[in-house]
Design a protein around this motif. Structure first.
Motif, PDB file in Angstrom:
ATOM      1  N   UNK A  58       8.961  -5.425  36.585  1.00 27.52           N
ATOM      2  CA  UNK A  58       7.815  -4.552  36.800  1.00 27.52           C
ATOM      3  C   UNK A  58       7.001  -4.459  35.523  1.00 27.52           C
ATOM      4  N   UNK A  59       5.762  -3.991  35.632  1.00 27.69           N
ATOM      5  CA  UNK A  59       4.950  -3.751  34.448  1.00 27.69           C
ATOM      6  C   UNK A  59       4.861  -2.255  34.176  1.00 27.69           C
ATOM      7  N   UNK A  60       4.491  -1.922  32.959  1.00 27.90           N
ATOM      8  CA  UNK A  60       4.461  -0.534  32.523  1.00 27.90           C
ATOM      9  C   UNK A  60       3.034   0.006  32.523  1.00 27.90           C
ATOM     10  N   UNK A  61       2.937   1.342  32.626  1.00 22.36           N
ATOM     11  CA  UNK A  61       1.632   1.982  32.500  1.00 22.36           C
ATOM     12  C   UNK A  61       1.831   3.409  32.001  1.00 22.36           C
ATOM     13  N   UNK A  62       0.740   3.990  31.513  1.00 23.34           N
ATOM     14  CA  UNK A  62       0.780   5.368  31.034  1.00 23.34           C
ATOM     15  C   UNK A  62      -0.605   5.968  31.247  1.00 23.34           C
ATOM     16  N   UNK A  63      -0.655   7.114  31.915  1.00 23.52           N
ATOM     17  CA  UNK A  63      -1.946   7.737  32.214  1.00 23.52           C
ATOM     18  C   UNK A  63      -2.430   8.673  31.115  1.00 23.52           C
ATOM     19  N   UNK A  64      -1.623   8.864  30.081  1.00 21.81           N
ATOM     20  CA  UNK A  64      -2.035   9.703  28.953  1.00 21.81           C
ATOM     21  C   UNK A  64      -2.940   8.866  28.056  1.00 21.81           C
ATOM     22  N   UNK A  65      -4.218   9.217  28.022  1.00 24.46           N
ATOM     23  CA  UNK A  65      -5.186   8.403  27.297  1.00 24.46           C
ATOM     24  C   UNK A  65      -4.926   8.340  25.802  1.00 24.46           C
ATOM     25  N   UNK A  66      -4.144   9.264  25.260  1.00 22.86           N
ATOM     26  CA  UNK A  66      -3.849   9.246  23.823  1.00 22.86           C
ATOM     27  C   UNK A  66      -2.715   8.294  23.490  1.00 22.86           C
ATOM     28  N   UNK A  67      -2.041   7.736  24.497  1.00 20.93           N
ATOM     29  CA  UNK A  67      -0.898   6.853  24.247  1.00 20.93           C
ATOM     30  C   UNK A  67      -1.134   5.454  24.793  1.00 20.93           C
ATOM     31  N   UNK A 119       2.322  -4.989  29.431  1.00 22.62           N
ATOM     32  CA  UNK A 119       3.699  -5.243  29.082  1.00 22.62           C
ATOM     33  C   UNK A 119       4.706  -4.922  30.167  1.00 22.62           C
ATOM     34  N   UNK A 120       5.875  -5.535  30.025  1.00 19.18           N
ATOM     35  CA  UNK A 120       7.023  -5.210  30.850  1.00 19.18           C
ATOM     36  C   UNK A 120       8.065  -4.572  29.937  1.00 19.18           C
ATOM     37  N   UNK A 173       6.224   4.527  24.531  1.00 22.47           N
ATOM     38  CA  UNK A 173       6.067   5.938  24.202  1.00 22.47           C
ATOM     39  C   UNK A 173       6.390   6.822  25.402  1.00 22.47           C
ATOM     40  N   UNK A 174       6.616   8.095  25.119  1.00 19.14           N
ATOM     41  CA  UNK A 174       6.981   9.061  26.148  1.00 19.14           C
ATOM     42  C   UNK A 174       5.913   9.131  27.242  1.00 19.14           C
ATOM     43  N   UNK A 175       6.369   9.237  28.471  1.00 19.48           N
ATOM     44  CA  UNK A 175       5.454   9.324  29.600  1.00 19.48           C
ATOM     45  C   UNK A 175       5.137   7.990  30.249  1.00 19.48           C
ATOM     46  N   UNK A 176       5.630   6.895  29.657  1.00 16.02           N
ATOM     47  CA  UNK A 176       5.393   5.572  30.232  1.00 16.02           C
ATOM     48  C   UNK A 176       6.200   5.413  31.523  1.00 16.02           C
ATOM     49  N   UNK A 177       5.576   4.800  32.513  1.00 17.99           N
ATOM     50  CA  UNK A 177       6.208   4.618  33.817  1.00 17.99           C
ATOM     51  C   UNK A 177       6.210   3.146  34.232  1.00 17.99           C
ATOM     52  N   UNK A 178       7.136   2.809  35.124  1.00 12.30           N
ATOM     53  CA  UNK A 178       7.122   1.496  35.764  1.00 12.30           C
ATOM     54  C   UNK A 178       6.199   1.556  36.969  1.00 12.30           C
ATOM     55  N   UNK A 179       5.407   0.526  37.172  1.00 19.81           N
ATOM     56  CA  UNK A 179       4.357   0.556  38.179  1.00 19.81           C
ATOM     57  C   UNK A 179       4.913   0.695  39.602  1.00 19.81           C
ATOM     58  N   UNK A 180       5.924  -0.070  39.961  1.00 24.43           N
ATOM     59  CA  UNK A 180       6.415  -0.063  41.340  1.00 24.43           C
ATOM     60  C   UNK A 180       7.191   1.207  41.670  1.00 24.43           C
ATOM     61  N   UNK A 181       8.059   1.628  40.784  1.00 30.49           N
ATOM     62  CA  UNK A 181       8.905   2.791  41.059  1.00 30.49           C
ATOM     63  C   UNK A 181       8.255   4.101  40.665  1.00 30.49           C
ATOM     64  N   UNK A 182       7.257   4.030  39.787  1.00 23.80           N
ATOM     65  CA  UNK A 182       6.556   5.219  39.289  1.00 23.80           C
ATOM     66  C   UNK A 182       7.524   6.200  38.621  1.00 23.80           C
ATOM     67  N   UNK A 184      26.745  -3.274  29.690  1.00 28.53           N
ATOM     68  CA  UNK A 184      26.592  -1.905  29.166  1.00 28.53           C
ATOM     69  C   UNK A 184      25.108  -1.691  28.969  1.00 28.53           C
ATOM     70  N   UNK A 185      24.451  -1.077  29.939  1.00 32.26           N
ATOM     71  CA  UNK A 185      23.002  -1.043  29.965  1.00 32.26           C
ATOM     72  C   UNK A 185      22.385  -0.181  28.898  1.00 32.26           C
ATOM     73  N   UNK A 186      21.071  -0.429  28.640  1.00 32.14           N
ATOM     74  CA  UNK A 186      20.353   0.318  27.628  1.00 32.14           C
ATOM     75  C   UNK A 186      19.192   1.117  28.188  1.00 32.14           C
ATOM     76  N   UNK A 187      18.784   0.885  29.440  1.00 37.76           N
ATOM     77  CA  UNK A 187      17.586   1.528  29.973  1.00 37.76           C
ATOM     78  C   UNK A 187      17.971   2.807  30.705  1.00 37.76           C
ATOM     79  N   UNK A 188      17.301   3.902  30.327  1.00 37.59           N
ATOM     80  CA  UNK A 188      17.567   5.193  30.962  1.00 37.59           C
ATOM     81  C   UNK A 188      16.333   5.632  31.728  1.00 37.59           C
ATOM     82  N   UNK A 189      16.511   6.042  32.978  1.00 34.74           N
ATOM     83  CA  UNK A 189      15.399   6.495  33.821  1.00 34.74           C
ATOM     84  C   UNK A 189      15.534   7.972  34.094  1.00 34.74           C
ATOM     85  N   UNK A 190      14.373   8.614  34.241  1.00 30.45           N
ATOM     86  CA  UNK A 190      14.362  10.028  34.604  1.00 30.45           C
ATOM     87  C   UNK A 190      14.275  10.180  36.120  1.00 30.45           C
TER      88      UNK A 190
END
Length: 333
Positions: free
Chosen positions: A200-209, A239-240, A257-266, A327-333
């Protein structure tokens, strides 16, 4: 007598029109319509959020400053030989990385480009021993088992490898074919080093980031590494992320940075954009090295560190180990 019958109604009509004109003018002034020097957005502040105000609708892009610093041969044990390989990347032009090539050449190192149509290139089994570093650019075609084995032997013998990945994209299949999804093609190679590129690709709607585009996300270092030394912020055009399947052998780097999301899963989470296993480095976006982005944010500092890594100017981690248990490294909220 007849003339009087027309004059009085006409005078009354004129008075009514003038009265209406005065009322309309008063209403316009009260509402702010037509007041010079003020826009609707500024007058209606309570109804117009800050991000839509005229002075903030268009943000200034990141300043493009700094220099790419490449260690010279005296610092690396002699002039380095770098292979820039686009053979697995139809449609990718190596000239898009001209700034990096010029920086390497300016420091006394040689760069050889292997293009998709280059029939003289014999493959990794015969050629990698001629080089000190390999840059695999945006591969969308799979590597053969022989090529993967040659790369593993190359890194075990001290050679450095950088893989520049890209998130999946949709391309036209032509007049007689539908759209086609193009994905990262070197998964078997990266998996052998304990890491994978996200689907997936990443996105962030916070214009400051972001860099003036919700897909152009920032990443910042979260630990000590020579690859991120003096880097405060890296900008990716699209980016991915990297999934590290075994943190015992591979080190995740540069989380978005904080608040970044994956496009498909949001979903928000900790999305690392790079990872290293000894002499093998994977970055989940190639744009930071391209001519148009190389001086954005601290990209030139990151590029300098990566080039120093490829040339063997630092060795703060072991040479690398094969991947074992997950032993994974990615943590999702």
């Amino acid at each position: 007598m007849a003339e009087g019958r027309f004059v009085k109604p006409l005078a009354l009509f004129v008075v009514i029109v003038l009265a209406l004109s005065v009322v309309i003018a008063l209403v316009a002034v009260t509402a702010g319509v037509g007041v010079p020097g003020e826009t609707d957005g500024q007058r209606l502040e309570p109804q117009s959020p800050t991000q839509f105000q005229p002075e903030t609708v268009v943000r200034s892009p990141d300043p493009e400053t700094g220099e790419i610093e490449v260690p010279r041969g005296a610092q690396t044990g002699g002039p380095g030989r770098v292979l820039l390989d686009t053979r697995f990347s139809p449609g990718v032009d190596a000239s898009a990385y001209g700034t990096v090539q010029d920086a390497l050449a300016g420091a006394g190192h040689s760069v050889t480009v292997a293009a998709p149509a280059d029939e003289s290139f014999e493959g990794y089994q015969q050629s990698l021993e001629e080089y000190d570093a390999l840059v695999l650019v945006e591969p969308v075609q799979a590597l053969s088992a022989g090529d993967r084995e040659a790369i593993q032997e190359f890194t075990e013998d001290g050679g450095r490898v950088l893989v520049l990945a890209e998130p999946p994209s949709v391309v036209s299949g032509g007049l007689l074919a539908g759209p086609e999804v193009v994905s990262f093609g070197a998964s078997q190679l990266t998996d052998s080093y304990g890491m994978q590129v996200g689907s997936d690709e990443l996105y962030n709607t916070d214009e400051t980031t972001t860099d003036n585009n919700f897909l152009a996300v920032y990443a910042t270092p979260d630990g000590l590494s020579s690859l991120t030394a003096d880097v405060e912020q890296v900008s990716y055009d699209r980016g991915s992320f990297v999934i590290v399947s075994n943190t015992n052998v591979a080190t995740p780097l540069l989380p978005a940075v904080e608040g970044t999301r994956a496009m498909k899963t949001d979903r928000t989470g900790t999305y690392h954009t790079a990872a290293r296993n000894g002499n093998f480095l994977l970055v989940a976006d190639a744009s930071f090295m391209r001519d148009g982005e190389v001086y954005d944010a601290d990209n030139e500092v990151f590029v300098s560190n990566v080039l120093g890594y490829l040339l063997g100017a630092e060795s703060d981690e072991p040479a690398g180990e094969p991947a074992t248990e997950s032993q994974g490294s990615m943590a999702l909220d």
